[in-house]
Design a protein around this motif. Structure first.
Motif, PDB file in Angstrom:
ATOM      1  N   LYS A   1      18.260  26.120 123.693  1.00 35.54           N
ATOM      2  CA  LYS A   1      16.805  25.654 123.793  1.00 35.54           C
ATOM      3  C   LYS A   1      16.294  26.681 124.465  1.00 35.54           C
ATOM      4  O   LYS A   1      14.955  26.839 123.904  1.00 35.54           O
ATOM      5  CB  LYS A   1      17.111  24.326 124.326  1.00 35.54           C
ATOM      6  CG  LYS A   1      18.252  23.320 123.783  1.00 35.54           C
ATOM      7  CD  LYS A   1      18.258  22.167 124.911  1.00 35.54           C
ATOM      8  CE  LYS A   1      19.059  20.701 124.090  1.00 35.54           C
ATOM      9  NZ  LYS A   1      19.030  19.699 124.283  1.00 35.54           N
ATOM     10  N   ILE A   2      16.262  27.228 125.274  1.00 37.51           N
ATOM     11  CA  ILE A   2      15.062  28.754 125.839  1.00 37.51           C
ATOM     12  C   ILE A   2      14.912  29.697 125.487  1.00 37.51           C
ATOM     13  O   ILE A   2      13.633  30.015 124.689  1.00 37.51           O
ATOM     14  CB  ILE A   2      15.996  28.569 127.200  1.00 37.51           C
ATOM     15  CG1 ILE A   2      15.654  26.970 128.337  1.00 37.51           C
ATOM     16  CG2 ILE A   2      14.889  29.749 127.596  1.00 37.51           C
ATOM     17  CD1 ILE A   2      16.618  27.929 129.179  1.00 37.51           C
ATOM     18  N   ASP A   3      15.980  29.824 124.091  1.00 37.52           N
ATOM     19  CA  ASP A   3      15.831  31.073 123.302  1.00 37.52           C
ATOM     20  C   ASP A   3      14.890  30.667 121.740  1.00 37.52           C
ATOM     21  O   ASP A   3      13.799  30.873 121.948  1.00 37.52           O
ATOM     22  CB  ASP A   3      17.371  31.607 122.861  1.00 37.52           C
ATOM     23  CG  ASP A   3      17.749  32.064 123.891  1.00 37.52           C
ATOM     24  OD1 ASP A   3      17.093  33.007 124.865  1.00 37.52           O
ATOM     25  OD2 ASP A   3      18.628  32.889 123.822  1.00 37.52           O
ATOM     26  N   ALA A   4      15.113  29.113 122.255  1.00 32.08           N
ATOM     27  CA  ALA A   4      13.984  28.458 120.774  1.00 32.08           C
ATOM     28  C   ALA A   4      12.953  28.710 121.211  1.00 32.08           C
ATOM     29  O   ALA A   4      11.988  28.772 120.396  1.00 32.08           O
ATOM     30  CB  ALA A   4      14.688  27.768 120.280  1.00 32.08           C
ATOM     31  N   ILE A   5      12.649  28.052 122.422  1.00 30.89           N
ATOM     32  CA  ILE A   5      11.506  28.122 123.142  1.00 30.89           C
ATOM     33  C   ILE A   5      10.661  28.725 122.974  1.00 30.89           C
ATOM     34  O   ILE A   5       9.287  28.771 123.079  1.00 30.89           O
ATOM     35  CB  ILE A   5      11.102  26.731 124.380  1.00 30.89           C
ATOM     36  CG1 ILE A   5      11.931  25.283 124.009  1.00 30.89           C
ATOM     37  CG2 ILE A   5      10.206  26.841 124.857  1.00 30.89           C
ATOM     38  CD1 ILE A   5      12.305  25.078 125.237  1.00 30.89           C
ATOM     39  N   GLU A   6      10.930  30.184 123.395  1.00 30.13           N
ATOM     40  CA  GLU A   6      10.214  31.217 123.829  1.00 30.13           C
ATOM     41  C   GLU A   6      10.179  31.718 122.554  1.00 30.13           C
ATOM     42  O   GLU A   6       9.095  32.294 122.412  1.00 30.13           O
ATOM     43  CB  GLU A   6      11.396  32.104 124.617  1.00 30.13           C
ATOM     44  CG  GLU A   6      11.996  32.207 126.167  1.00 30.13           C
ATOM     45  CD  GLU A   6      12.609  32.963 127.011  1.00 30.13           C
ATOM     46  OE1 GLU A   6      13.020  33.450 125.848  1.00 30.13           O
ATOM     47  OE2 GLU A   6      12.869  32.442 128.034  1.00 30.13           O
ATOM     48  N   ALA A   7      10.709  31.896 121.590  1.00 36.63           N
ATOM     49  CA  ALA A   7      10.461  32.846 120.317  1.00 36.63           C
ATOM     50  C   ALA A   7       9.178  31.600 119.906  1.00 36.63           C
ATOM     51  O   ALA A   7       8.630  31.967 119.188  1.00 36.63           O
ATOM     52  CB  ALA A   7      11.113  32.368 119.114  1.00 36.63           C
ATOM     53  N   TYR A   8       9.543  30.367 119.833  1.00 31.47           N
ATOM     54  CA  TYR A   8       7.672  29.716 120.008  1.00 31.47           C
ATOM     55  C   TYR A   8       7.085  29.850 120.431  1.00 31.47           C
ATOM     56  O   TYR A   8       6.067  29.660 119.356  1.00 31.47           O
ATOM     57  CB  TYR A   8       8.616  28.135 119.566  1.00 31.47           C
ATOM     58  CG  TYR A   8       7.931  27.738 118.561  1.00 31.47           C
ATOM     59  CD1 TYR A   8       7.514  26.617 117.635  1.00 31.47           C
ATOM     60  CD2 TYR A   8       6.815  26.566 119.566  1.00 31.47           C
ATOM     61  CE1 TYR A   8       6.867  26.679 116.760  1.00 31.47           C
ATOM     62  CE2 TYR A   8       5.766  25.657 119.023  1.00 31.47           C
ATOM     63  CZ  TYR A   8       5.797  25.558 118.023  1.00 31.47           C
ATOM     64  OH  TYR A   8       4.575  24.993 117.216  1.00 31.47           O
ATOM     65  N   GLN A   9       7.048  29.793 121.449  1.00 32.45           N
ATOM     66  CA  GLN A   9       5.642  30.587 122.383  1.00 32.45           C
ATOM     67  C   GLN A   9       5.276  31.352 121.782  1.00 32.45           C
ATOM     68  O   GLN A   9       4.156  32.001 121.746  1.00 32.45           O
ATOM     69  CB  GLN A   9       6.015  30.472 123.682  1.00 32.45           C
ATOM     70  CG  GLN A   9       5.058  30.686 124.184  1.00 32.45           C
ATOM     71  CD  GLN A   9       5.602  30.448 126.408  1.00 32.45           C
ATOM     72  OE1 GLN A   9       6.554  30.808 126.290  1.00 32.45           O
ATOM     73  NE2 GLN A   9       4.718  30.496 126.927  1.00 32.45           N
ATOM     74  N   ARG A  10       6.034  33.050 121.394  1.00 28.06           N
ATOM     75  CA  ARG A  10       5.810  33.985 120.907  1.00 28.06           C
ATOM     76  C   ARG A  10       5.125  33.517 119.732  1.00 28.06           C
ATOM     77  O   ARG A  10       4.178  35.093 119.043  1.00 28.06           O
ATOM     78  CB  ARG A  10       6.869  34.971 120.921  1.00 28.06           C
ATOM     79  CG  ARG A  10       7.546  35.315 122.236  1.00 28.06           C
ATOM     80  CD  ARG A  10       8.815  36.788 122.414  1.00 28.06           C
ATOM     81  NE  ARG A  10       9.902  36.445 121.309  1.00 28.06           N
ATOM     82  CZ  ARG A  10      10.814  36.176 121.856  1.00 28.06           C
ATOM     83  NH1 ARG A  10      10.479  36.003 123.008  1.00 28.06           N
ATOM     84  NH2 ARG A  10      11.649  35.432 120.997  1.00 28.06           N
ATOM     85  N   LYS A  11       4.938  32.894 118.599  1.00 25.59           N
ATOM     86  CA  LYS A  11       4.908  33.017 117.941  1.00 25.59           C
ATOM     87  C   LYS A  11       3.619  32.480 117.643  1.00 25.59           C
ATOM     88  O   LYS A  11       2.493  32.981 117.065  1.00 25.59           O
ATOM     89  CB  LYS A  11       5.747  32.221 116.388  1.00 25.59           C
ATOM     90  CG  LYS A  11       7.327  32.474 116.245  1.00 25.59           C
ATOM     91  CD  LYS A  11       8.062  31.803 115.552  1.00 25.59           C
ATOM     92  CE  LYS A  11       9.114  32.382 115.234  1.00 25.59           C
ATOM     93  NZ  LYS A  11      10.729  31.487 114.024  1.00 25.59           N
ATOM     94  N   LEU A  12       3.215  31.334 118.584  1.00 27.73           N
ATOM     95  CA  LEU A  12       2.028  31.283 118.933  1.00 27.73           C
ATOM     96  C   LEU A  12       1.326  32.487 119.254  1.00 27.73           C
ATOM     97  O   LEU A  12      -0.162  31.441 118.682  1.00 27.73           O
ATOM     98  CB  LEU A  12       2.651  29.804 120.083  1.00 27.73           C
ATOM     99  CG  LEU A  12       3.011  28.499 119.270  1.00 27.73           C
ATOM    100  CD1 LEU A  12       2.675  27.316 120.510  1.00 27.73           C
ATOM    101  CD2 LEU A  12       1.953  28.038 118.459  1.00 27.73           C
ATOM    102  N   SER A  13       1.684  32.799 120.259  1.00 27.04           N
ATOM    103  CA  SER A  13       0.678  33.629 120.587  1.00 27.04           C
ATOM    104  C   SER A  13       0.383  35.027 119.880  1.00 27.04           C
ATOM    105  O   SER A  13       0.312  35.685 119.810  1.00 27.04           O
ATOM    106  CB  SER A  13       1.886  34.436 122.158  1.00 27.04           C
ATOM    107  OG  SER A  13       2.251  35.223 121.953  1.00 27.04           O
TER     108      SER A  13
END
Length: 282
Positions: free
Chosen positions: A150-162
């Motif tokens: 879950k943490i990896d998925a959230i970090e990947a989504y945050q990088r995509k938002l940036s």
């Protein structure tokens, strides 16, 4: 006579046949009744066995207390029989729902049996405890793995938002990211506008407060000369007067009266004698 005898004989045989049929019917009826009775007994012994109860908490308080008393007595009896018949050391501890203690020990002292149990289990880990520990460790590992994913998925989504790591995104994912960014930007603007409006209202309240304080200070400043004049008058009235000062005050007072008298004397008046328009000015 032969005909009558033959008829009588035939009538006797018919009666015997009827009796035989009736006896056979009675036998069949009895067999059927016995079968039904047997089935009823079987149902009562299998399905409605006395004392069989579903293993769940008894809701009625009275029935629960009665069942507890009966089962407790039976348990105590079984523990006594086990100790006497098998020469076993038995210890039994029961707490009632109200917290009352019931205990039984085949040994003279219950505490000795408890100490023996503690010494026997000291340093040894039961198999069920090991199984529980293994299951708990496995559950913790699975939970940690799921959390890491879950943490990896959230970090990947945050990088995509940036704006990072967009090479692997499809057109649908990019459109969803765009919509999410627009929604986030709208929420940020609304929050910013609310903050600014709250700050403007706060400044207006401060302005009104300062204006009120300024008005009060202006009124106090306007009233200050009158206050000073009244203070000076009071001080002058309270201060002792010298003869020279009194003479000067009287002289000033006389001069003011003379000026007032002269002002009244210098007024010119027109006096008319006779009819209006015919008399001359005197």
């Amino acid at each position: 006579m032969d005909m009558e005898t033959r008829a009588a004989a035939e009538g006797g045989e018919g009666a015997q046949q009827i009796v035989a049929v009736m006896e056979s019917m009675d036998m069949e009826t009895a067999v059927a009744a016995a079968a039904v009775e047997k089935k009823k007994k079987k149902k009562t012994t299998t399905g409605g066995r006395r004392g069989r109860r579903e293993m769940r908490r008894i809701e009625d308080a009275t029935s629960r207390q009665v069942t507890f008393s009966k089962r407790r007595s039976g348990l105590m009896k079984k523990a006594f029989e086990l100790g006497v018949l098998c020469d076993a050391e038995v210890a039994l501890i029961v707490f009632s729902p109200r917290g009352r203690l019931y205990e039984y020990a085949s040994a003279p002292d219950l505490q000795k049996t408890i100490d023996r149990y503690l010494n026997h289990t000291k340093g040894s880990t039961p198999a069920n405890v090991k199984a529980l520990e293994t299951a708990g460790a496995q559950m913790c590992r699975s939970e940690s793995t799921a959390l890491k994913q879950k943490i990896d998925a959230i970090e990947a989504y945050q990088r995509k938002l940036s704006g990072e790591g967009l090479q692997s995104c499809s057109a649908q994912e990019l459109q969803e990211l765009e919509l999410q960014l627009e929604k986030s930007l709208s929420n940020i603007r609304q929050k910013k506008e609310k903050k600014l409006m709250d700050h403007i209202l706060e400044l207006r309240e401060k302005e009104e407060k300062l204006l009120r304080e300024n008005s009060v200070l202006r009124e106090e400043y306007m009233a200050l000369p009158l206050l000073e004049l009244a203070t000076r008058s009071v001080e002058a009235a309270a201060a002792p007067r010298s003869p020279v000062g009194e003479e000067q005050a009287e002289q000033e007072k006389e001069e003011e009266e003379e000026e007032r008298r002269q002002r009244y004397m210098d007024v010119e008046t027109d006096l008319v004698i006779g009819r209006p328009g015919t008399s001359s000015l005197q």
